[in-house]
Design a protein around this motif. Structure first.
Motif, PDB file in Angstrom:
ATOM      1  N   LYS A  88       0.808  -1.222   0.000  1.00 42.78           N
ATOM      2  CA  LYS A  88       0.000   0.000   0.000  1.00 42.78           C
ATOM      3  C   LYS A  88       0.840   1.271   0.000  1.00 42.78           C
ATOM      4  CE  LYS A  88      -3.753  -2.385   2.083  1.00 42.78           C
ATOM      5  NZ  LYS A  88      -5.088  -2.402   2.241  1.00 42.78           N
ATOM      6  N   CYS A  89       2.052   1.170  -0.581  1.00 45.24           N
ATOM      7  CA  CYS A  89       2.942   2.327  -0.701  1.00 45.24           C
ATOM      8  C   CYS A  89       3.448   2.428  -2.141  1.00 45.24           C
ATOM      9  CB  CYS A  89       4.141   2.192   0.236  1.00 45.24           C
ATOM     10  SG  CYS A  89       3.724   2.115   1.984  1.00 45.24           S
ATOM     11  N   ASN A  90       3.923   3.618  -2.515  1.00 50.17           N
ATOM     12  CA  ASN A  90       4.510   3.786  -3.847  1.00 50.17           C
ATOM     13  C   ASN A  90       5.894   3.137  -3.879  1.00 50.17           C
ATOM     14  OD1 ASN A  90       6.191   5.567  -2.493  1.00 50.17           O
ATOM     15  ND2 ASN A  90       5.642   7.343  -3.715  1.00 50.17           N
ATOM     16  N   CYS A 111       2.327   6.249   1.470  1.00 54.02           N
ATOM     17  CA  CYS A 111       1.473   5.091   1.689  1.00 54.02           C
ATOM     18  C   CYS A 111       0.039   5.541   1.946  1.00 54.02           C
ATOM     19  CB  CYS A 111       1.982   4.287   2.897  1.00 54.02           C
ATOM     20  SG  CYS A 111       3.724   3.840   2.763  1.00 54.02           S
ATOM     21  N   LYS A 112      -0.872   4.562   1.963  1.00 43.88           N
ATOM     22  CA  LYS A 112      -2.284   4.865   2.226  1.00 43.88           C
ATOM     23  C   LYS A 112      -2.768   4.082   3.432  1.00 43.88           C
ATOM     24  CE  LYS A 112      -3.730   6.042  -2.423  1.00 43.88           C
ATOM     25  NZ  LYS A 112      -4.608   5.738  -3.535  1.00 43.88           N
ATOM     26  N   LYS A 113      -3.470   4.785   4.289  1.00 41.54           N
ATOM     27  CA  LYS A 113      -4.126   4.145   5.433  1.00 41.54           C
ATOM     28  C   LYS A 113      -5.383   3.443   4.927  1.00 41.54           C
ATOM     29  CE  LYS A 113      -2.625   7.701   8.704  1.00 41.54           C
ATOM     30  NZ  LYS A 113      -3.057   8.761   9.601  1.00 41.54           N
ATOM     31  N   PRO A 114      -5.987   2.568   5.741  1.00 43.63           N
ATOM     32  CA  PRO A 114      -7.219   1.888   5.300  1.00 43.63           C
ATOM     33  C   PRO A 114      -8.328   2.847   4.863  1.00 43.63           C
ATOM     34  CG  PRO A 114      -6.358   0.823   7.259  1.00 43.63           C
ATOM     35  CD  PRO A 114      -5.520   2.049   7.029  1.00 43.63           C
ATOM     36  N   ASP A 115      -8.362   4.053   5.457  1.00 41.98           N
ATOM     37  CA  ASP A 115      -9.394   5.019   5.057  1.00 41.98           C
ATOM     38  C   ASP A 115      -9.019   5.797   3.792  1.00 41.98           C
ATOM     39  OD1 ASP A 115      -7.497   6.878   5.873  1.00 41.98           O
ATOM     40  OD2 ASP A 115      -8.695   7.700   7.514  1.00 41.98           O
ATOM     41  N   GLY A 116      -7.842   5.506   3.211  1.00 40.03           N
ATOM     42  CA  GLY A 116      -7.419   6.153   1.975  1.00 40.03           C
ATOM     43  C   GLY A 116      -6.554   7.381   2.179  1.00 40.03           C
ATOM     44  N   SER A 117      -6.406   7.853   3.401  1.00 38.93           N
ATOM     45  CA  SER A 117      -5.588   9.044   3.640  1.00 38.93           C
ATOM     46  C   SER A 117      -4.096   8.671   3.581  1.00 38.93           C
ATOM     47  CB  SER A 117      -5.937   9.677   4.984  1.00 38.93           C
ATOM     48  OG  SER A 117      -5.703   8.772   6.039  1.00 38.93           O
ATOM     49  N   PRO A 118      -3.254   9.614   3.113  1.00 41.13           N
ATOM     50  CA  PRO A 118      -1.834   9.306   2.938  1.00 41.13           C
ATOM     51  C   PRO A 118      -1.022   9.481   4.229  1.00 41.13           C
ATOM     52  CG  PRO A 118      -2.284  11.497   2.122  1.00 41.13           C
ATOM     53  CD  PRO A 118      -3.606  10.919   2.562  1.00 41.13           C
TER      54      PRO A 118
END
Length: 136
Positions: A88-90, A111-118
């Protein structure tokens, strides 16, 4: 049997090209890498890397964050850092490209948290264990 210089060069070139491809593929999924690039039989005593002649000894600042050691026989010892795969990271961006190897191995990942926030994390793609192995 007639053996031309080209017929000797071609298998060596293909072997070197295959080894470099494997090295690059390996470096995209792991931390550090190292290996020996054999001497070019057409240029005895000269270290040729990507068409450039290297100076004897250690050569720093070779993109993408590598150190190349030119040996007297024309072989090259290559050390570098790859990119870590983090879920879930670039792919990560180098933080200190202007610094010599291995300091240039530090990467920043978005990266992205489960809620979509970086969120951002930093990792060294040339870990401490690898540094100790390459110093031996």
């Amino acid at each position: 049997m007639f053996c031309s210089r080209q017929s000797v060069f071609l298998p060596n070139f293909l072997l070197l090209t295959g080894a470099m491809v494997l090295l690059l593929l390996h470096s995209s999924t792991t931390e550090a890498y190292s290996g020996l690039i054999p001497a070019d039989p057409d240029n005895p005593g000269k270290c040729i890397y990507r068409g450039d002649v290297l100076k004897p000894g250690v050569n720093e600042g070779i993109a993408p964050c590598q150190r190349l050691t030119c040996n007297q026989d024309g072989s090259i010892f290559i050390e570098g850092c790859g990119r870590l795969r983090i879920e879930k990271c670039n792919n990560g961006e180098r933080i200190h490209m202007d610094k010599p190897f291995p300091e240039c191995c530090k990467l920043r990942y978005k990266c992205k948290k489960p809620d979509g926030s970086p969120y951002y994390i930093e990792r060294d793609a040339f870990g401490g264990d690898q540094q100790n192995k390459l110093r031996r």
